[in-house]
Design a protein around this motif. Structure first.
Motif, PDB file in Angstrom:
ATOM      1  N   LEU A 145     -74.145 -65.692  18.145  1.00 28.77           N
ATOM      2  CA  LEU A 145     -73.767 -65.590  18.852  1.00 28.77           C
ATOM      3  C   LEU A 145     -73.052 -67.505  19.680  1.00 28.77           C
ATOM      4  N   GLY A 146     -74.345 -67.298  20.033  1.00 28.70           N
ATOM      5  CA  GLY A 146     -74.228 -70.039  20.383  1.00 28.70           C
ATOM      6  C   GLY A 146     -73.712 -70.633  18.766  1.00 28.70           C
ATOM      7  N   ALA A 147     -73.792 -70.157  18.353  1.00 19.62           N
ATOM      8  CA  ALA A 147     -73.311 -71.239  16.795  1.00 19.62           C
ATOM      9  C   ALA A 147     -72.019 -70.500  16.758  1.00 19.62           C
ATOM     10  N   GLN A 148     -71.733 -69.460  16.244  1.00 13.27           N
ATOM     11  CA  GLN A 148     -70.154 -69.323  16.375  1.00 13.27           C
ATOM     12  C   GLN A 148     -69.978 -70.138  17.666  1.00 13.27           C
ATOM     13  N   ARG A 149     -69.901 -70.112  18.780  1.00 10.79           N
ATOM     14  CA  ARG A 149     -68.900 -70.436  20.216  1.00 10.79           C
ATOM     15  C   ARG A 149     -69.213 -71.818  19.988  1.00 10.79           C
ATOM     16  N   LEU A 150     -70.530 -72.555  19.039  1.00 12.60           N
ATOM     17  CA  LEU A 150     -70.264 -73.640  19.158  1.00 12.60           C
ATOM     18  C   LEU A 150     -69.967 -74.737  17.584  1.00 12.60           C
ATOM     19  N   ALA A 151     -68.832 -73.446  17.099  1.00 13.24           N
ATOM     20  CA  ALA A 151     -68.585 -74.071  15.419  1.00 13.24           C
ATOM     21  C   ALA A 151     -67.182 -75.106  15.941  1.00 13.24           C
ATOM     22  N   GLY A 152     -67.204 -76.396  15.214  1.00 13.45           N
ATOM     23  CA  GLY A 152     -65.810 -77.465  15.514  1.00 13.45           C
ATOM     24  C   GLY A 152     -66.530 -77.536  17.009  1.00 13.45           C
ATOM     25  N   ARG A 153     -67.077 -77.721  17.673  1.00 16.80           N
ATOM     26  CA  ARG A 153     -67.374 -78.287  18.607  1.00 16.80           C
ATOM     27  C   ARG A 153     -68.444 -79.587  18.560  1.00 16.80           C
ATOM     28  N   VAL A 154     -69.259 -78.711  17.460  1.00 11.23           N
ATOM     29  CA  VAL A 154     -70.993 -79.490  17.109  1.00 11.23           C
ATOM     30  C   VAL A 154     -70.983 -80.885  15.805  1.00 11.23           C
ATOM     31  N   GLY A 155     -71.082 -82.165  15.873  1.00 12.32           N
ATOM     32  CA  GLY A 155     -70.883 -82.785  14.360  1.00 12.32           C
ATOM     33  C   GLY A 155     -72.431 -82.342  13.556  1.00 12.32           C
ATOM     34  N   ARG A 156     -73.417 -82.045  14.216  1.00 11.20           N
ATOM     35  CA  ARG A 156     -74.580 -81.704  13.590  1.00 11.20           C
ATOM     36  C   ARG A 156     -75.340 -80.735  14.462  1.00 11.20           C
ATOM     37  N   TYR A 157     -76.062 -79.612  13.741  1.00 10.15           N
ATOM     38  CA  TYR A 157     -76.610 -78.401  14.196  1.00 10.15           C
ATOM     39  C   TYR A 157     -78.247 -77.995  13.789  1.00 10.15           C
ATOM     40  N   VAL A 158     -78.880 -78.380  14.827  1.00 12.40           N
ATOM     41  CA  VAL A 158     -80.807 -78.730  14.083  1.00 12.40           C
ATOM     42  C   VAL A 158     -81.271 -77.399  15.241  1.00 12.40           C
ATOM     43  N   PHE A 159     -81.520 -76.832  14.111  1.00 10.44           N
ATOM     44  CA  PHE A 159     -82.440 -75.193  14.147  1.00 10.44           C
ATOM     45  C   PHE A 159     -83.957 -75.513  14.375  1.00 10.44           C
ATOM     46  N   VAL A 160     -84.674 -75.547  14.939  1.00  9.13           N
ATOM     47  CA  VAL A 160     -86.424 -76.033  15.523  1.00  9.13           C
ATOM     48  C   VAL A 160     -86.445 -74.453  14.920  1.00  9.13           C
ATOM     49  N   SER A 161     -86.643 -74.376  13.616  1.00 10.47           N
ATOM     50  CA  SER A 161     -87.370 -73.262  12.649  1.00 10.47           C
ATOM     51  C   SER A 161     -89.200 -73.358  12.902  1.00 10.47           C
ATOM     52  N   THR A 162     -89.777 -72.660  11.587  1.00  7.98           N
ATOM     53  CA  THR A 162     -91.354 -72.104  12.271  1.00  7.98           C
ATOM     54  C   THR A 162     -91.659 -72.308   9.719  1.00  7.98           C
ATOM     55  N   VAL A 163     -92.831 -72.817   9.919  1.00  9.00           N
ATOM     56  CA  VAL A 163     -93.190 -72.118   8.628  1.00  9.00           C
ATOM     57  C   VAL A 163     -93.591 -70.777   8.066  1.00  9.00           C
ATOM     58  N   ASN A 164     -93.354 -70.073   9.183  1.00  5.54           N
ATOM     59  CA  ASN A 164     -94.124 -68.567   9.679  1.00  5.54           C
ATOM     60  C   ASN A 164     -92.364 -68.000   8.497  1.00  5.54           C
ATOM     61  N   VAL A 165     -91.345 -68.849   8.120  1.00 12.00           N
ATOM     62  CA  VAL A 165     -90.608 -68.021   7.795  1.00 12.00           C
ATOM     63  C   VAL A 165     -90.953 -67.684   5.893  1.00 12.00           C
ATOM     64  N   TYR A 166     -91.905 -68.516   5.588  1.00 19.67           N
ATOM     65  CA  TYR A 166     -92.676 -68.121   3.997  1.00 19.67           C
ATOM     66  C   TYR A 166     -93.039 -67.498   4.128  1.00 19.67           C
ATOM     67  N   TRP A 180    -102.950 -75.765   6.415  1.00 16.04           N
ATOM     68  CA  TRP A 180    -102.410 -76.335   6.804  1.00 16.04           C
ATOM     69  C   TRP A 180    -101.694 -77.510   5.684  1.00 16.04           C
ATOM     70  N   ASP A 181    -101.272 -76.807   4.940  1.00 16.89           N
ATOM     71  CA  ASP A 181    -101.246 -77.086   3.110  1.00 16.89           C
ATOM     72  C   ASP A 181     -99.335 -76.779   2.954  1.00 16.89           C
ATOM     73  N   MET A 182     -98.989 -77.852   3.496  1.00 12.61           N
ATOM     74  CA  MET A 182     -96.951 -77.563   3.312  1.00 12.61           C
ATOM     75  C   MET A 182     -97.001 -78.803   3.124  1.00 12.61           C
ATOM     76  N   GLY A 183     -95.812 -79.051   2.262  1.00 20.15           N
ATOM     77  CA  GLY A 183     -94.827 -79.662   1.497  1.00 20.15           C
ATOM     78  C   GLY A 183     -93.861 -81.005   2.631  1.00 20.15           C
ATOM     79  N   VAL A 184     -94.635 -81.907   3.044  1.00 21.52           N
ATOM     80  CA  VAL A 184     -93.215 -82.400   3.989  1.00 21.52           C
ATOM     81  C   VAL A 184     -93.135 -83.861   3.885  1.00 21.52           C
ATOM     82  N   ALA A 185     -92.848 -83.852   2.549  1.00 22.02           N
ATOM     83  CA  ALA A 185     -92.196 -85.138   1.868  1.00 22.02           C
ATOM     84  C   ALA A 185     -91.103 -85.524   1.672  1.00 22.02           C
ATOM     85  N   GLY A 186     -89.805 -84.582   2.340  1.00 19.11           N
ATOM     86  CA  GLY A 186     -88.570 -84.897   2.729  1.00 19.11           C
ATOM     87  C   GLY A 186     -88.885 -85.250   4.315  1.00 19.11           C
ATOM     88  N   ALA A 187     -89.302 -84.476   5.020  1.00 17.05           N
ATOM     89  CA  ALA A 187     -89.326 -85.231   6.421  1.00 17.05           C
ATOM     90  C   ALA A 187     -89.129 -86.473   6.327  1.00 17.05           C
TER      91      ALA A 187
END
Length: 327
Positions: free
Chosen positions: A79-100, A266-273
């Motif tokens: 709901l929020g992302a749809q409302r902000l579409a076209g009004r925000v240059g970049r959207y940073v979403f704080v997710s979690t390693v629990n998605v794996y 505690w073993d997560m690939g973080v090289a990209g960050a």
């Protein structure tokens, strides 16, 4: 630069706000107003992001970046992302390693599979990690080329509203014989909320695991550094995992950070960050600031704490003494 923070008054959100202000950004927040008010000169707006009426508080304004620290349910994030579409240059979403779904049984790499939660899932449609994966998809629908997904590890720092690391700092500061769980060399991977905030302000689009590098921290380094920064006389008695299990100690909640069957937690690939700018400050600096916060504010307890039931289960000094006396 103009920043919108969804959240902004608890551990990570407040770190994002302070870091952005220190960097000269113009900051707007949207919160429910339940955990205080962001400091001036923040444009603090109050509304429930889960409703259209709450999102109306954002008006028609535009921002260079939105950092979403408070999204947990896909349908509300959508709901929020749809409302902000076209009004925000970049959207940073704080997710979690629990998605794996393979975490913590397997180490995490750039190709590790992610749960497949739909972007319109509701609050009762799955557990925390599953719903977070749906939130990621909800953001990507509206920002397909400009979403930064922060799959965060264990966050700590000043203003910690869950009190896992700060619980240990407070216990070590009290001194005396301290029950230390498992092995001194047990790996940990913790990240200061301020280091995560700094990275998110400029991170590129993409999905990243964001944490300290595996192997740079251990349970022993956590406790001994806490002793150094608090100046206590704490001495550590390391107690085998099996002994603690037999005593009925509940991992993680009763004894924070203790995972006797951690696998690859505690073993997560973080090289990209790291390749895109993540930097981790010395543990001593982080713990010194945590200790300063605890001395001034104390640890969160009861209804005033996030995940209050977890706070109420923390190991008491009497129970700690009982276990140590029975060794």
């Amino acid at each position: 630069m103009r920043l919108l923070v969804l959240g902004g008054t608890q551990l990570l959100g407040s770190a994002v706000v302070r870091t952005a202000l220190d960097s000269g950004w113009e900051v707007t927040t949207l919160t429910r107003g339940r955990h205080g008010t962001p400091p001036p000169p923040v444009d603090a707006r109050f509304g429930d992001r889960t409703t259209a009426a709450g999102l109306d508080e954002l008006g028609d304004d535009e921002w260079d970046v939105c950092i979403d620290t408070s999204g947990f349910v896909p349908t509300y994030v959508r709901l929020g992302a749809q409302r902000l579409a076209g009004r925000v240059g970049r959207y940073v979403f704080v997710s979690t390693v629990n998605v794996y779904p393979d975490w913590p049984e397997k180490p995490l790499g750039p190709d590790s599979p992610v749960s497949d939660c739909p972007p319109d899932a509701g609050p009762d449609d799955g557990d925390y990690g599953y719903l977070k994966s749906g939130c990621e998809r909800a953001v990507l629908e509206s920002f397909p080329d400009s979403t930064t997904i922060n799959r965060s590890g264990l966050i700590f720092g000043p203003q910690d509203n869950i009190a896992r690391v700060s619980w240990w700092v407070d216990r070590v500061a009290a001194g005396g014989e301290v029950l230390a769980p498992g092995r001194p060399d047990q790996p940990l991977a913790l990240i200061d909320s301020r280091d995560m905030a700094t990275w998110m302000l400029t991170a590129p689009p993409g999905a990243f695991n964001v944490n300290s590098r595996a192997g740079t921290q251990t349970f022993d380094s956590l406790l001994t550094t806490a002793r150094d920064v608090t100046g206590s006389d704490a001495r550590f008695t390391w107690v085998d995992d099996g002994v603690l299990r037999d005593a009925g100690v509940e991992p993680w909640t009763e004894m924070p950070l203790w995972l006797p069957e951690a696998g690859h937690a505690w073993d997560m690939g973080v090289a990209g960050a790291y390749e895109t700018g993540l930097r981790i400050r010395p543990l001593a600096e982080s713990l010194a600031d945590v200790w300063e916060w605890v001395r001034e504010h104390g640890l969160p307890t009861g209804e005033g704490a996030e995940r209050a039931t977890e706070q109420e289960k923390r190991l008491t000094r009497a129970r700690e003494r009982e276990i140590l006396d029975n060794l």
